[in-house]
Design an enzyme around this catalytic site. Structure first.
Site, short mmCIF file in Angstrom:
data_model
loop_
_atom_site.label_atom_id
_atom_site.label_comp_id
_atom_site.label_asym_id
_atom_site.label_seq_id
_atom_site.Cartn_x
_atom_site.Cartn_y
_atom_site.Cartn_z
N LYS A 133 8.30 4.70 5.04
CA LYS A 133 8.49 6.16 4.94
C LYS A 133 9.91 6.47 4.46
CE LYS A 133 4.45 7.40 6.46
NZ LYS A 133 3.48 8.00 5.54
N TYR A 184 6.31 0.01 8.81
CA TYR A 184 5.69 1.33 8.60
C TYR A 184 6.79 2.40 8.45
CZ TYR A 184 4.23 5.91 10.17
OH TYR A 184 4.10 7.27 10.27
N ASN A 201 0.83 -1.21 0.00
CA ASN A 201 0.00 0.00 0.00
C ASN A 201 0.86 1.27 0.00
OD1 ASN A 201 -2.66 1.39 0.26
ND2 ASN A 201 -1.66 2.17 2.08
N SER A 245 7.71 10.99 8.42
CA SER A 245 7.57 10.89 9.87
C SER A 245 8.93 11.03 10.54
CB SER A 245 6.99 9.51 10.19
OG SER A 245 7.14 9.21 11.55
C1 UD1 Z 1 4.58 6.21 17.00
C2 UD1 Z 1 5.40 5.47 15.99
C3 UD1 Z 1 5.80 6.41 14.90
C4 UD1 Z 1 4.58 7.06 14.28
C5 UD1 Z 1 3.78 7.76 15.36
C6 UD1 Z 1 2.49 8.29 14.80
C7 UD1 Z 1 6.55 3.71 17.26
C8 UD1 Z 1 7.87 3.16 17.67
N1 UD1 Z 1 6.57 4.86 16.61
O1 UD1 Z 1 5.40 7.19 17.60
O2 UD1 Z 1 6.49 5.69 13.92
O3 UD1 Z 1 4.98 7.99 13.30
O4 UD1 Z 1 3.47 6.83 16.39
O5 UD1 Z 1 1.92 9.21 15.70
O6 UD1 Z 1 5.53 3.13 17.51
N2 UD1 Z 1 2.98 5.42 25.35
C9 UD1 Z 1 2.62 4.87 26.56
N3 UD1 Z 1 1.44 4.16 26.62
C10 UD1 Z 1 0.63 3.97 25.54
C11 UD1 Z 1 1.01 4.55 24.30
C12 UD1 Z 1 2.19 5.25 24.24
O7 UD1 Z 1 3.31 5.00 27.57
O8 UD1 Z 1 -0.41 3.30 25.67
C13 UD1 Z 1 4.21 6.21 25.28
C14 UD1 Z 1 5.26 5.66 24.31
O9 UD1 Z 1 6.08 4.73 24.96
C15 UD1 Z 1 5.97 6.94 23.89
C16 UD1 Z 1 4.87 8.01 23.92
O10 UD1 Z 1 3.87 7.48 24.78
O11 UD1 Z 1 6.95 7.29 24.84
C17 UD1 Z 1 4.28 8.30 22.56
O12 UD1 Z 1 3.87 7.09 21.95
P1 UD1 Z 1 3.01 7.05 20.60
O13 UD1 Z 1 1.87 7.98 20.72
O14 UD1 Z 1 2.71 5.62 20.30
O15 UD1 Z 1 3.98 7.68 19.54
P2 UD1 Z 1 5.49 7.28 19.14
O16 UD1 Z 1 5.85 5.95 19.68
O17 UD1 Z 1 6.37 8.42 19.47
#
Ligand code: UD1
Length: 335
Positions: free
Chosen positions: A153, A149, A99, A124
């Protein structure tokens, strides 16, 4: 200007369509609703009071795509039609590469055939892998992505560089998004992840609404001020506006390949986000500390200076607005 927007009913696509219409552009949307809903189109009309053309189709369908180019005088293309779930991409690499990469190739090939050479690509911050340094500038090393993913990119960025190298009459903007959150202030459109959200803000919102029990904070032993992961959260409307500025740059200057970070330049930890959300909404966000999530890094935030200097773009909305608008959307849509 007639702008073709693939994935225009999706989260970032729909917010960008609003900004495009509000700044007087003609918009043609392609979407197959694989990760969005038809109601979004009505919401865009309601918010802007403007009309646009819509084609329900897969952007990788060459014949259907040619028809779109035949029927419209397209000046530029914004590509939001990628799959974006990190976890799902690990389970379904072929579907993701097909995709995201094959789709982009079909789109770029069709553009070339019709002599349309202005392209804005949704990249990203994930392309930086483990950051070479913080804050991240556009010249930092890329690579070392940890999932299909992110790798898709990275590959598309390379494809775009190769296309520009072969024919420098292309005008290409690669926008590296940091962490988009929030929703349009009307509450009519917002982020609608399928199933249980993977990203932090959609998860927080659903804990606050009672839809999910508690947030798992993935690790509190990172080398950060409070031990939890630090990210550069950016309001989706600011992000959308960045695309308008990038398009303006391509129209005015043209003939170049430009790369910009779209972020605020400020990092917030997971616990900062929980606190800000609680303070803004008055709702409690129950959480527990859980093990680190594989593939996560400690800290990732941008240096957005280049976009400020070259595009005249800065993110204007603060964390409170990000929390407020995310919350407003979930309440308006009714779980
Ligand atoms: C993730 C993706 C990134 C993508 C982006 C889109 C990964 C490794 N990276 O970024 O490629 O472009 O989303 O927005 O997945 N967290 C928690 N609990 C949760 C969810 C997240 O503690 O239930 C923490 C994560 O560990 C991180 C932060 O929150 O420290 C942000 O997480 P998230 O929103 O998933 O974004 P990224 O991981 O930065």
């Amino acid at each position: 200007m007639a702008v073709l927007v693939t994935g225009g009913a999706g989260y970032i696509g729909s917010h960008t369509v609003i900004e495009l219409l509000n700044s007087g552009n003609e918009v043609i949307i392609i979407d197959d609703f694989s990760n969005s809903k038809p109601e979004v189109l009505g919401a865009i009309q309601e918010i802007t009071g403007k009309d646009f053309k819509f084609y329900e189709m897969d952007y990788a369908n060459k014949e259907a795509l040619k028809k779109v180019f035949e029927e419209n005088k397209i000046d530029s293309v914004l590509n939001f039609a990628g799959f974006k779930s990190v976890g799902e991409s690990v389970k379904k690499p072929i579907a993701y590469y097909k995709n995201n990469i094959s789709g982009a190739l079909v789109l770029l090939e069709t553009m070339q055939e019709y002599g349309v050479k202005k392209f804005v690509f949704s990249s990203s911050a994930t392309v930086y892998g483990e950051p070479e340094r913080i804050p991240l500038t556009e010249d930092c090393r890329t690579g070392g992505t940890t999932n299909p993913y992110g790798t898709s990119k990275l590959f598309i960025e390379q494809i775009l560089k190769d296309i520009y190298q072969s024919d420098n009459s292309w005008d290409i903007a690669i926008l590296r998004y940091f962490n988009p959150v929030g929703a349009h202030e009307s509450g009519l459109i917002g982020e609608e992840p399928q199933g249980i959200p993977n990203n932090l803000m959609p998860y927080i919102v659903r804990v606050a609404s009672g839809e999910l029990k508690e947030l798992s904070v993935f690790g509190n032993d990172y080398d950060t001020p409070d031990g939890t992961g630090v990210r550069d959260y950016i309001h989706v409307v600011d992000l959308a506006k960045g695309h308008i500025k990038a398009l303006e740059k391509l129209e005015k200057e043209g003939n170049g390949l430009y790369i910009y970070n779209l972020g605020t330049g400020t990092g917030y930890s997971v616990l900062d986000m929980v606190k800000a959300f609680e303070e803004t909404t008055g709702r409690k966000v129950a959480y527990k500390i859980a093990p680190r999530r594989s593939g996560d890094i400690a800290t990732c935030y941008s240096d957005p200076t280049k976009a400020k200097e070259e595009l005249g773009w800065v993110a204007e909305k603060n964390l409170k607005q990000m929390c407020e608008d995310s919350w407003n959307y979930i309440n308006k849509r009714g779980k």
